[in-house]
Motif scaffolding. Structure first.
Motif, PDB file in Angstrom:
ATOM      1  N   TYR A 136      16.692  -5.077   3.971  1.00 19.91           N
ATOM      2  CA  TYR A 136      15.273  -5.249   4.278  1.00 19.91           C
ATOM      3  C   TYR A 136      14.641  -6.027   3.129  1.00 19.91           C
ATOM      4  CZ  TYR A 136      10.395  -4.133   5.354  1.00 19.91           C
ATOM      5  OH  TYR A 136       9.058  -4.224   5.645  1.00 19.91           O
ATOM      6  N   GLU A 137      14.014  -7.139   3.431  1.00 22.59           N
ATOM      7  CA  GLU A 137      13.360  -7.958   2.414  1.00 22.59           C
ATOM      8  C   GLU A 137      11.893  -7.555   2.303  1.00 22.59           C
ATOM      9  OE1 GLU A 137      14.040 -12.117   2.922  1.00 22.59           O
ATOM     10  OE2 GLU A 137      16.229 -11.906   2.873  1.00 22.59           O
ATOM     11  N   LEU A 138      11.566  -6.954   1.187  1.00 23.95           N
ATOM     12  CA  LEU A 138      10.201  -6.515   0.918  1.00 23.95           C
ATOM     13  C   LEU A 138       9.518  -7.597   0.085  1.00 23.95           C
ATOM     14  CD1 LEU A 138       7.812  -4.618   0.701  1.00 23.95           C
ATOM     15  CD2 LEU A 138       9.078  -3.261  -0.972  1.00 23.95           C
ATOM     16  N   ASN A 139       8.737  -8.426   0.754  1.00 23.17           N
ATOM     17  CA  ASN A 139       8.040  -9.540   0.110  1.00 23.17           C
ATOM     18  C   ASN A 139       6.543  -9.388   0.350  1.00 23.17           C
ATOM     19  OD1 ASN A 139      10.555 -10.783  -0.572  1.00 23.17           O
ATOM     20  ND2 ASN A 139      10.682 -11.607   1.501  1.00 23.17           N
ATOM     21  N   GLU A 140       5.799  -9.142  -0.717  1.00 20.20           N
ATOM     22  CA  GLU A 140       4.356  -8.990  -0.591  1.00 20.20           C
ATOM     23  C   GLU A 140       3.636  -9.623  -1.772  1.00 20.20           C
ATOM     24  OE1 GLU A 140       2.473  -5.389   0.611  1.00 20.20           O
ATOM     25  OE2 GLU A 140       4.305  -4.582   1.522  1.00 20.20           O
ATOM     26  N   SER A 141       2.452 -10.173  -1.509  1.00 15.22           N
ATOM     27  CA  SER A 141       1.569 -10.649  -2.566  1.00 15.22           C
ATOM     28  C   SER A 141       0.617  -9.522  -2.925  1.00 15.22           C
ATOM     29  CB  SER A 141       0.781 -11.879  -2.100  1.00 15.22           C
ATOM     30  OG  SER A 141       1.632 -12.993  -1.933  1.00 15.22           O
ATOM     31  N   LEU A 190       5.769  -9.772  -5.151  1.00 13.33           N
ATOM     32  CA  LEU A 190       6.789  -8.725  -5.155  1.00 13.33           C
ATOM     33  C   LEU A 190       7.884  -9.109  -4.181  1.00 13.33           C
ATOM     34  CD1 LEU A 190       7.653  -5.842  -6.061  1.00 13.33           C
ATOM     35  CD2 LEU A 190       6.418  -4.986  -4.060  1.00 13.33           C
ATOM     36  N   ASN A 191       9.100  -9.294  -4.697  1.00  6.71           N
ATOM     37  CA  ASN A 191      10.238  -9.685  -3.862  1.00  6.71           C
ATOM     38  C   ASN A 191      11.412  -8.748  -4.149  1.00  6.71           C
ATOM     39  OD1 ASN A 191       9.089 -12.251  -2.730  1.00  6.71           O
ATOM     40  ND2 ASN A 191       9.023 -12.780  -4.907  1.00  6.71           N
ATOM     41  N   LEU A 235       0.765  -1.004  -0.805  1.00  4.47           N
ATOM     42  CA  LEU A 235       1.588  -2.010  -0.145  1.00  4.47           C
ATOM     43  C   LEU A 235       1.524  -1.829   1.372  1.00  4.47           C
ATOM     44  CD1 LEU A 235       4.792  -1.752  -2.408  1.00  4.47           C
ATOM     45  CD2 LEU A 235       2.934  -3.448  -2.576  1.00  4.47           C
ATOM     46  N   ASP A 236       1.789  -2.911   2.087  1.00  2.13           N
ATOM     47  CA  ASP A 236       1.885  -2.838   3.554  1.00  2.13           C
ATOM     48  C   ASP A 236       3.254  -2.332   3.998  1.00  2.13           C
ATOM     49  OD1 ASP A 236      -0.687  -3.825   3.932  1.00  2.13           O
ATOM     50  OD2 ASP A 236      -0.005  -5.910   3.828  1.00  2.13           O
ATOM     51  N   ALA A 294       3.284   3.546   0.509  1.00  2.00           N
ATOM     52  CA  ALA A 294       4.029   2.888  -0.570  1.00  2.00           C
ATOM     53  C   ALA A 294       3.063   2.167  -1.506  1.00  2.00           C
ATOM     54  CB  ALA A 294       5.036   1.905   0.007  1.00  2.00           C
ATOM     55  N   PHE A 295       3.392   2.219  -2.806  1.00  4.56           N
ATOM     56  CA  PHE A 295       2.532   1.623  -3.820  1.00  4.56           C
ATOM     57  C   PHE A 295       3.370   0.916  -4.886  1.00  4.56           C
ATOM     58  CE2 PHE A 295       0.259   5.195  -2.058  1.00  4.56           C
ATOM     59  CZ  PHE A 295      -1.043   4.720  -1.897  1.00  4.56           C
TER      60      PHE A 295
END
Length: 455
Positions: free
Chosen positions: A394-399, A346-347, A381-382, A364-365
């Motif tokens: 804000y860069e929201l980058n999560e695996s 997720l980017n 999500l974190d 957040a989900f």
């Protein structure tokens, strides 16, 4: 025969080398599997929780509870938050009555039913000629209120310190409550009885500095924590009203800078006053001050002539949009396909076009909704939404693990919901992003405009 075999072998080697040399082309093909999305910002006035213009309603001891019909009508004004001020004039030397406690409980029930949150304040008089209560009575009342605070933390946005002096504004006390020792005692008692996630607000920045004995603004290492100092913000009840806002500031420049830095983590809000010694604040002046001090809410009921200047000069709607947070998607880079039991990357780039950040924790989900039915899967999500500060991408980058999600095609959504289980499934308490055509008002989801195929 041998010669033919050698020629064929040579050709095989050439073809193999040629295939290997096309690896760059494979990367180009891989790039096509990523959806690069640019989102469109919306100019809509959005009714998001815990922010914006608010109404202020006071009630005397054992008075009439909030009117549910009136609360339900607030959505027509894009109002999601009110100030509820309880005057305890009948209890300056006694415990709170059952009728008084029931009044407060009823108010919370109606706030929750209407999808509204409140800012709380308690006081013992609304006239400078009257008395307030002694410290021991205040502490006893707070002990009585503690179970109500615990049971209704979900619909409490913030709590103004109150209790001391006329209107609970920490002046004109008749019980010597404005000493540093007594101010500290009231603040400490409030922090003790309120649930840890609830922030309180003091009337001036100097009061906070005195209570906690410091002068340098807290930073992120403290501000996102749960220590006492990270739970205390500010309310200004004479905003834009005089050079020092009727005594709100002692050293205007230094203390405004102090609030500006702290308000990345703790809330600022309040109301205007009749201007004294300065012109009524123009749209430009108000915009500059609210951006500097990160205003998250402002009273609609006082002071009317100031608000009318903004209405007449066409900036009132701008302030409706910008008070508090205004989160929006700017862009995304999302893969079209992924394999089951692996991760989805997720980017997203998120912006905040409001005056202030989000102050209360949210959950957040990433939502996966089947394109062939209503089946949905929800992955936590974190992402800490409080860290999306104004005017900074804000860069929201999560695996995100795809474990447990069957193969198929899914539309993706972002949900930012209230941290309290009682409100988590209430869309009016979820955050709507300020983008065009993304909001699902039934579910409280924000559409990412992307379909993922899980193989």
């Amino acid at each position: 025969m041998e010669k033919r075999v050698l020629i064929l072998a040579f050709l095989f080697i050439i073809i193999s080398c040629s295939s290997s040399s096309n690896s760059d082309d494979d990367n180009t093909i891989d790039d096509v599997t990523v959806n690069e999305i640019t989102y469109t910002a919306s100019l809509e006035v959005i009714s998001n929780p815990e922010r914006g213009f608010m109404h202020s309603w006071s009630v005397n001891s054992e008075g009439t509870p909030l009117n549910l019909v009136t609360l339900n009508s607030l959505k027509n004004e894009n109002v999601t938050i009110i100030l509820r001020l309880y005057y305890l004039e009948a209890f300056k030397d006694s415990d709170l009555s059952t009728a008084q406690l029931d009044l407060i409980k009823t108010d919370f029930e109606r706030l929750r039913e209407a999808g509204i949150k409140c800012i709380l304040r308690f006081a013992y008089n609304d006239d400078q000629s009257e008395t307030d209560a002694p410290l021991n009575i205040i502490q006893t009342h707070l002990d009585q209120l503690k179970p109500i605070f615990q049971d209704n933390a979900d619909v409490i946005a913030f709590v103004q310190a109150g209790f001391i002096g006329s209107w609970g504004e920490w002046h004109t006390t008749t019980n010597n409550l404005t000493t540093t020792e007594n101010k500290k005692a009231v603040v400490n008692k409030l922090l003790e009885v309120l649930p840890e996630e609830i922030k309180i607000q003091l009337r001036t920045p100097l009061y906070k500095q005195e209570v906690f004995d410091y002068t340098t603004a807290i930073d992120a290492s403290v501000g996102y924590g749960s220590s006492d100092i990270a739970r205390v913000g500010f309310h200004n009840d004479c905003f834009l009203a005089s050079p020092d806002d009727y005594g709100t500031y002692q050293n205007v420049t230094i203390e405004k800078s102090f609030i500006s830095n702290e308000a990345l983590f703790v809330p600022t809000g309040g109301e205007t006053c009749p201007p004294s010694g300065i012109p009524t604040a123009s749209c430009a002046t108000a915009d500059t001050e609210m951006a500097l001090l990160k205003w998250t809410y402002l009273n609609l009921d006082w002071y009317g002539p100031v608000l009318n200047v903004w209405r007449d000069n066409s900036c009132f709607d701008d302030f409706q949009r910008e008070l508090g947070y205004r989160l929006l998607l700017k862009s995304a880079s999302l893969q079209y396909e992924a394999n089951s039991n692996e991760n989805f990357e997720l980017n997203l780039v998120v912006d905040n076009a409001g005056f202030a950040p989000v102050y209360n924790k949210k959950n957040a989900f990433l939502i996966f909704k089947s394109t062939t039915g209503e089946t949905t899967y929800k992955k936590a999500l974190d992402f800490d939404v409080r860290k999306v500060i104004p005017a900074v991408n804000y860069e929201l980058n999560e695996s995100v693990s795809l474990s447990g999600i069957p193969a198929g095609e899914y539309n993706l959504f972002l949900k930012i919901e209230d941290s309290h289980e009682t409100l988590a499934n209430r869309p009016e308490y979820s955050i709507q992003l300020a983008n065009s055509n993304v909001w699902d008002s039934i579910e409280g989801y924000n559409k990412l405009s992307h379909t993922l195929t899980i193989n």
